[in-house]
Scaffold this active site. Structure first.
Site, PDB file in Angstrom:
ATOM      1  NE  ARG A 145      -3.046  -2.693   3.139  1.00  0.00           N
ATOM      2  CZ  ARG A 145      -3.339  -2.779   4.322  1.00  0.00           C
ATOM      3  NH1 ARG A 145      -3.151  -2.228   5.205  1.00  0.00           N
ATOM      4  NH2 ARG A 145      -4.142  -4.097   4.342  1.00  0.00           N
ATOM      5  CG  ASP A 184       0.965   6.248   3.726  1.00  0.00           C
ATOM      6  OD1 ASP A 184       0.315   5.137   3.910  1.00  0.00           O
ATOM      7  OD2 ASP A 184       2.100   6.077   4.263  1.00  0.00           O
ATOM      8  NE  ARG A 186       5.627  10.163   4.066  1.00  0.00           N
ATOM      9  CZ  ARG A 186       4.298  10.404   4.335  1.00  0.00           C
ATOM     10  NH1 ARG A 186       3.395   9.087   4.094  1.00  0.00           N
ATOM     11  NH2 ARG A 186       3.661  11.344   4.910  1.00  0.00           N
TER      12      ARG A 186
END
Lengths: 255, 255
Positions: B54, B56, B208
């Site tokens: 997935r 974001d 991140r």
């Protein structure tokens, strides 16, 4: 000297995707309109921003130049920072500097450089979709280069001019005659190239009409000889379609 | 064999700007949701698209991989053309091919490659604004490279994991231990570089969080030694901020 206003020169970049072009309009979002709005807020004056030219809806710029007069004492770097803080990220002021009183973004210009970007891979990468034209037909790069040679130099570009759009006041005397100093095909990668045009001035939609016709040349629908005949015809109806706005970039204004 | 469904593998690119991430959601526009919708229309089946992972909201991809099962006889090239004709330009199918029945986009993957793009010039060019992070502080590239060396290899990355987000079913047994095979700083120009991470898997927001902390290292707020201590602490509260989504690109899924 008391009444002498400052003359500030801005170099501006923008992603034209979400704007109705450069020129201020009543109920549309335009580059000129956005910058004038924030300049007027900063200075509390009614600022008129004079661009070096108008770009159409969807056309982008890396190096648009504009000037404005102001009585404000705001420093150039504060104009730069302030505008960039208030403007949307799709518009950036690259530089702001004091210009001579006689400097005029449009009338002082001796030419401009535009680039038209074309992506020829099978699938248009999402990252490039708003800033390059996607052409899936096979293109003969050699034939396009021949076409670029044909338009280089001083010619009457009536065949590539959109009708009814010339500003007679400004260009009076030379009609549709313009000089393209250099026209190059730059290969950035196997799938991406651009057509670069450096000239003393361009008629409305001239580059997009030239590019649309050169794509026909690349596809073999028009031969380089026919392309030369289109230029010589001085008749808009002979040329190919107008290439879409989103592949076009105003790169530089030359002074 | 009558009940055996085909297994189709897609390689997908997207500009994540206007999507609420990969995963299907009731009232939001997502990549998975968009593609599933058109696949279901084409096949008249209720298609479930299994992504390799997935991403974001706001994260982009050049090489997401997904698979789906179908009883349809539609050819792979027709899936490719059909989807690209119906999907918005922000999502592109780069390839569609028949995969082995056992192929699973997520469980068959042996790793992924991500890239985080950082623009360090003074003014963020409009063209790059949605796809690169703009950092105006001076960055010590040498210190960032030291940090990349520190995280290379097999480590417990708890310090860079967002809490409560791990899928225990999938990753059971190895906790927060992951292997980063390669972590490189690639200089594309004086003003643009990217951090490239190749690893066997990544915890939620791990890249991140690493990038956000490495920027602190580049700014001199955190020394490479302190960065090593953050990794060793296995404690999320010790690391720096999470870098924004829009600089992150999923480049490849490795099989």
């Amino acid at each position: 000297m008391l009444n002498e206003l400052r003359n500030i020169k801005l170099v501006i970049g923008y992603d034209g995707t979400d704007f109705s072009g450069w020129q201020r309009q009543e109920n549309s979002r335009t580059i000129q309109g956005e910058i004038e709005y924030f300049l007027s807020q900063m200075t509390r004056e009614d600022i008129l921003l004079n661009g070096a030219g108008r770009t159409d809806a969807g056309v982008h710029a890396d190096g648009m130049v504009a000037h404005f007069h102001t009585a404000s004492a705001i420093g150039c770097d504060d104009f730069l920072r302030g505008l960039n803080a208030m403007l949307p990220g799709a518009i950036r002021i690259f530089s702001a500097e004091e210009a001579a009183p006689s400097f005029h973004a449009r009338f002082s210009a001796i030419g401009k450089e535009y680039q038209y970007e074309i992506y020829i891979g099978r699938i248009h990468p999402p990252r490039l979709r708003l800033h390059t034209l996607h052409v899936t037909a096979a293109l003969d790069i050699h034939a396009i280069r021949k076409g670029l040679t044909i338009i280089t130099g001083t010619h009457d570009f009536s065949s590539f001019e959109n009708s009814g759009s010339r500003d007679k006041n400004v260009w009076s005397g030379r009609g549709a005659v313009r000089t393209i100093r250099q026209a190059l095909l730059l290969e950035h990668s196997i799938e991406l190239f651009s057509l670069q045009f450096n000239g003393d001035g361009f008629l409305r939609n001239m580059i997009r009409n030239i590019v649309g016709t050169l794509i026909e040349v690349g596809r073999g629908k028009t031969t380089p000889q026919e392309f030369a005949a289109i230029l010589a015809a001085k008749d808009r109806t002979t040329a190919g379609p107008t290439a879409p706005a989103h592949g076009l970039w105003l790169k530089k204004v030359l002074y």
